[in-house]
Design an enzyme around this catalytic site. Structure first.
Site, PDB file in Angstrom:
ATOM      1  CG  PHE A   1      12.497  -7.905   3.543  1.00 21.29           C
ATOM      2  CD1 PHE A   1      12.958  -7.470   2.317  1.00 21.29           C
ATOM      3  CD2 PHE A   1      12.229  -6.956   4.526  1.00 21.29           C
ATOM      4  CE1 PHE A   1      13.166  -6.118   2.058  1.00 21.29           C
ATOM      5  CE2 PHE A   1      12.430  -5.602   4.291  1.00 21.29           C
ATOM      6  CZ  PHE A   1      12.903  -5.183   3.056  1.00 21.29           C
TER       7      PHE A   1
ATOM      8  CB  THR B   1       2.942  -0.620  13.751  1.00 22.65           C
ATOM      9  OG1 THR B   1       1.632  -0.848  14.257  1.00 22.65           O
ATOM     10  CG2 THR B   1       3.867  -1.614  14.438  1.00 22.65           C
TER      11      THR B   1
ATOM     12  CD  GLN C   1      -2.810  -0.788   2.553  1.00 21.91           C
ATOM     13  OE1 GLN C   1      -3.905  -0.287   2.330  1.00 21.91           O
ATOM     14  NE2 GLN C   1      -2.426  -1.079   3.779  1.00 21.91           N
TER      15      GLN C   1
ATOM     16  CE1 TYR D   1       3.093  -5.650  11.296  1.00 25.67           C
ATOM     17  CE2 TYR D   1       1.815  -4.469  12.946  1.00 25.67           C
ATOM     18  CZ  TYR D   1       2.478  -4.489  11.734  1.00 25.67           C
ATOM     19  OH  TYR D   1       2.520  -3.345  10.957  1.00 25.67           O
TER      20      TYR D   1
HETATM   21  P1  NDP Z   1       1.444  -4.074   2.780  1.00 21.79           P
HETATM   22  O1  NDP Z   1       1.059  -5.334   3.450  1.00 21.79           O
HETATM   23  O2  NDP Z   1       0.499  -3.401   1.856  1.00 21.79           O
HETATM   24  O3  NDP Z   1       2.799  -4.292   1.978  1.00 21.79           O
HETATM   25  C1  NDP Z   1       3.856  -5.018   2.514  1.00 21.79           C
HETATM   26  C2  NDP Z   1       4.920  -5.171   1.462  1.00 21.79           C
HETATM   27  O4  NDP Z   1       5.892  -6.092   1.946  1.00 21.79           O
HETATM   28  C3  NDP Z   1       4.404  -5.741   0.133  1.00 21.79           C
HETATM   29  O5  NDP Z   1       5.028  -5.063  -0.928  1.00 21.79           O
HETATM   30  C4  NDP Z   1       4.865  -7.179   0.194  1.00 21.79           C
HETATM   31  O6  NDP Z   1       5.053  -7.742  -1.076  1.00 21.79           O
HETATM   32  C5  NDP Z   1       6.183  -6.995   0.911  1.00 21.79           C
HETATM   33  N1  NDP Z   1       6.671  -8.276   1.384  1.00 21.79           N
HETATM   34  C6  NDP Z   1       6.009  -9.279   2.012  1.00 21.79           C
HETATM   35  N2  NDP Z   1       6.825 -10.327   2.205  1.00 21.79           N
HETATM   36  C7  NDP Z   1       8.040  -9.974   1.693  1.00 21.79           C
HETATM   37  C8  NDP Z   1       9.287 -10.625   1.576  1.00 21.79           C
HETATM   38  N3  NDP Z   1       9.485 -11.884   2.012  1.00 21.79           N
HETATM   39  N4  NDP Z   1      10.305  -9.964   0.997  1.00 21.79           N
HETATM   40  C9  NDP Z   1      10.133  -8.711   0.515  1.00 21.79           C
HETATM   41  N5  NDP Z   1       8.966  -8.047   0.573  1.00 21.79           N
HETATM   42  C10 NDP Z   1       7.944  -8.670   1.161  1.00 21.79           C
HETATM   43  O7  NDP Z   1       1.926  -3.074   3.930  1.00 21.79           O
HETATM   44  P2  NDP Z   1       1.640  -1.514   4.108  1.00 21.79           P
HETATM   45  O8  NDP Z   1       2.034  -0.787   2.869  1.00 21.79           O
HETATM   46  O9  NDP Z   1       0.268  -1.369   4.649  1.00 21.79           O
HETATM   47  O10 NDP Z   1       2.674  -1.191   5.288  1.00 21.79           O
HETATM   48  C11 NDP Z   1       3.858  -0.416   5.078  1.00 21.79           C
HETATM   49  C12 NDP Z   1       4.554  -0.246   6.411  1.00 21.79           C
HETATM   50  O11 NDP Z   1       3.679   0.403   7.335  1.00 21.79           O
HETATM   51  C13 NDP Z   1       4.980  -1.554   7.102  1.00 21.79           C
HETATM   52  O12 NDP Z   1       6.205  -1.348   7.743  1.00 21.79           O
HETATM   53  C14 NDP Z   1       3.905  -1.788   8.143  1.00 21.79           C
HETATM   54  O13 NDP Z   1       4.383  -2.552   9.228  1.00 21.79           O
HETATM   55  C15 NDP Z   1       3.589  -0.362   8.536  1.00 21.79           C
HETATM   56  N6  NDP Z   1       2.251  -0.189   9.092  1.00 21.79           N
HETATM   57  C16 NDP Z   1       1.144  -0.620   8.394  1.00 21.79           C
HETATM   58  C17 NDP Z   1      -0.127  -0.480   8.937  1.00 21.79           C
HETATM   59  C18 NDP Z   1      -1.333  -0.956   8.204  1.00 21.79           C
HETATM   60  O14 NDP Z   1      -2.455  -0.723   8.713  1.00 21.79           O
HETATM   61  N7  NDP Z   1      -1.223  -1.583   7.034  1.00 21.79           N
HETATM   62  C19 NDP Z   1      -0.326   0.159  10.250  1.00 21.79           C
HETATM   63  C20 NDP Z   1       0.906   0.594  10.883  1.00 21.79           C
HETATM   64  C21 NDP Z   1       2.131   0.424  10.304  1.00 21.79           C
HETATM   65  P3  NDP Z   1       3.868  -8.680  -1.715  1.00 21.79           P
HETATM   66  O15 NDP Z   1       2.624  -7.861  -1.680  1.00 21.79           O
HETATM   67  O16 NDP Z   1       4.381  -8.953  -3.092  1.00 21.79           O
HETATM   68  O17 NDP Z   1       3.821  -9.885  -0.819  1.00 21.79           O
END
Ligand code: NDP
Length: 296
Positions: A40, A104, A11, A128
């Site tokens: 990762f 977070t 996102q 988490y």
């Molecule tokens: P998303 O879940 O939308 O995206 C996570 C990303 O991590 C995706 O691009 C995913 O790729 C990638 N990913 C997953 N597994 C791997 C892996 N093994 N190696 C490399 N990449 C990987 O997260 P958000 O954009 O929502 O979150 C962004 C940040 O904000 C994060 O640090 C999250 O902890 C933090 N955050 C998010 C909140 C929320 O409500 N979503 C709230 C508070 C903090 P793919 O889609 O291809 O698996």
């Protein structure tokens, strides 16, 4: 300037592809990228990627964000949320890059009513939250020149989100049941990406701005309040619903048991971020309205 973005399909990562592009050359990767290693789950290999690209800024938007699933796969969650960001931070430090990382509200235990400040004691309730906290600590330890941005309740127009689910259910059902015991601010990935780009530019000019910040949209609500707002907005835009905002029934968090515990108080105090960077974080309703405008 060269910027390395990890997690480009998430996102926040998707919006960062847009907001970081004007800063210079952007190398955006996800774990399926073939040119460079960006999975990762093999953290040690990320150092090779950073060494090959030699960026001025590393922005990590990748994470294990499946909060309930993390309870049953803590080792993987730790590798993605802690070990890998730690390796990236070490690589950033070695090449003199600025390291940008997201964390977070789940690092807190959710007690009290007051918005959490950056230096308040942490106390994660879930795997988490615990692994994200460890990630923050590793990033801060390995790369003093960092921006760690704690946020909450992130949504994006692209893909599924809470608002879209509520709209779908309100077209199918006469009544919705939504939890009312957690307080926070829905925060758009778009807003996060935009303020990240501003903060990077400001920190490159003035390294004293590096540090840990809370970044969420203004105001607060509950999931129930959020749902009611979405349905009221949809009706105002002429969408026919079986369940309007008055048909959203508030229930306590305990009505929907989940493997991971969520904090009740997810309010984050953003004063430090707004004052340091001279930015205003608009009310959550503005971003959600805009997202609905695009969605409906
Ligand atoms: P998303 O879940 O939308 O995206 C996570 C990303 O991590 C995706 O691009 C995913 O790729 C990638 N990913 C997953 N597994 C791997 C892996 N093994 N190696 C490399 N990449 C990987 O997260 P958000 O954009 O929502 O979150 C962004 C940040 O904000 C994060 O640090 C999250 O902890 C933090 N955050 C998010 C909140 C929320 O409500 N979503 C709230 C508070 C903090 P793919 O889609 O291809 O698996």
């Amino acid at each position: 300037m060269k910027v390395l973005l990890l997690g480009k399909t998430g996102q926040v990562g998707w919006e960062l592809q847009r907001s970081l592009a004007p800063l210079g050359e952007l190398v955006a990767l996800d774990h399926e990228s073939s040119d460079f290693h960006a999975d990762f789950s093999e953290p040690e290999r990320l150092a090779e990627t950073a060494a090959a690209i030699r960026p001025d800024v590393i922005v990590n938007a990748a994470a294990h964000t499946a909060v309930d699933k993390a309870e049953s796969e803590p080792d993987l969650a730790r590798r993605l949320n802690a070990t890998a960001p730690g390796v990236l931070a070490q690589a950033a430090h070695e090449t003199g890059a600025l390291m940008v990382h997201y964390s977070t509200d789940y690092v807190f235990d959710g007690s009290g009513q007051r918005p959490w400040r950056e230096d308040d004691a942490t106390g994660p309730l879930s795997v988490y939250g615990q692994t994200k906290l460890e990630g923050e600590q590793l990033v801060a330890r390995h790369c003093p020149r960092h921006l760690i941005l704690r946020t909450s309740w992130v949504y994006a127009a692209r893909g599924g989100n809470f608002a879209k689910t509520m709209l779908r259910l309100a077209k199918e059902r006469e009544q919705l049941t939504v939890i009312d015991g957690q307080f926070g601010a829905p925060t758009g990935a778009e807003l996060l990406a935009d303020v990240t780009a501003h903060a990077i530019v400001a920190t490159l000019r003035d390294p004293a701005k590096a540090g840990l910040y809370h970044v969420v949209a203004g105001g607060e609500t509950t999931w129930c309040g959020y749902a009611r707002f979405v349905l009221a907005q949809a009706q105002a835009k002429g969408v026919t619903l079986k369940a309007g905002p008055e048909a959203v029934k508030a229930v306590p968090t305990s009505a929907f048991p989940t493997p991971a515990r969520r904090p009740h108080n997810s309010r984050l105090d953003t004063g430090r971020f707004q004052n340091t960077f001279g930015l205003v974080l608009p009310a959550w309703e503005k971003g959600v309205s805009r997202m609905l405008e695009e969605t409906i």
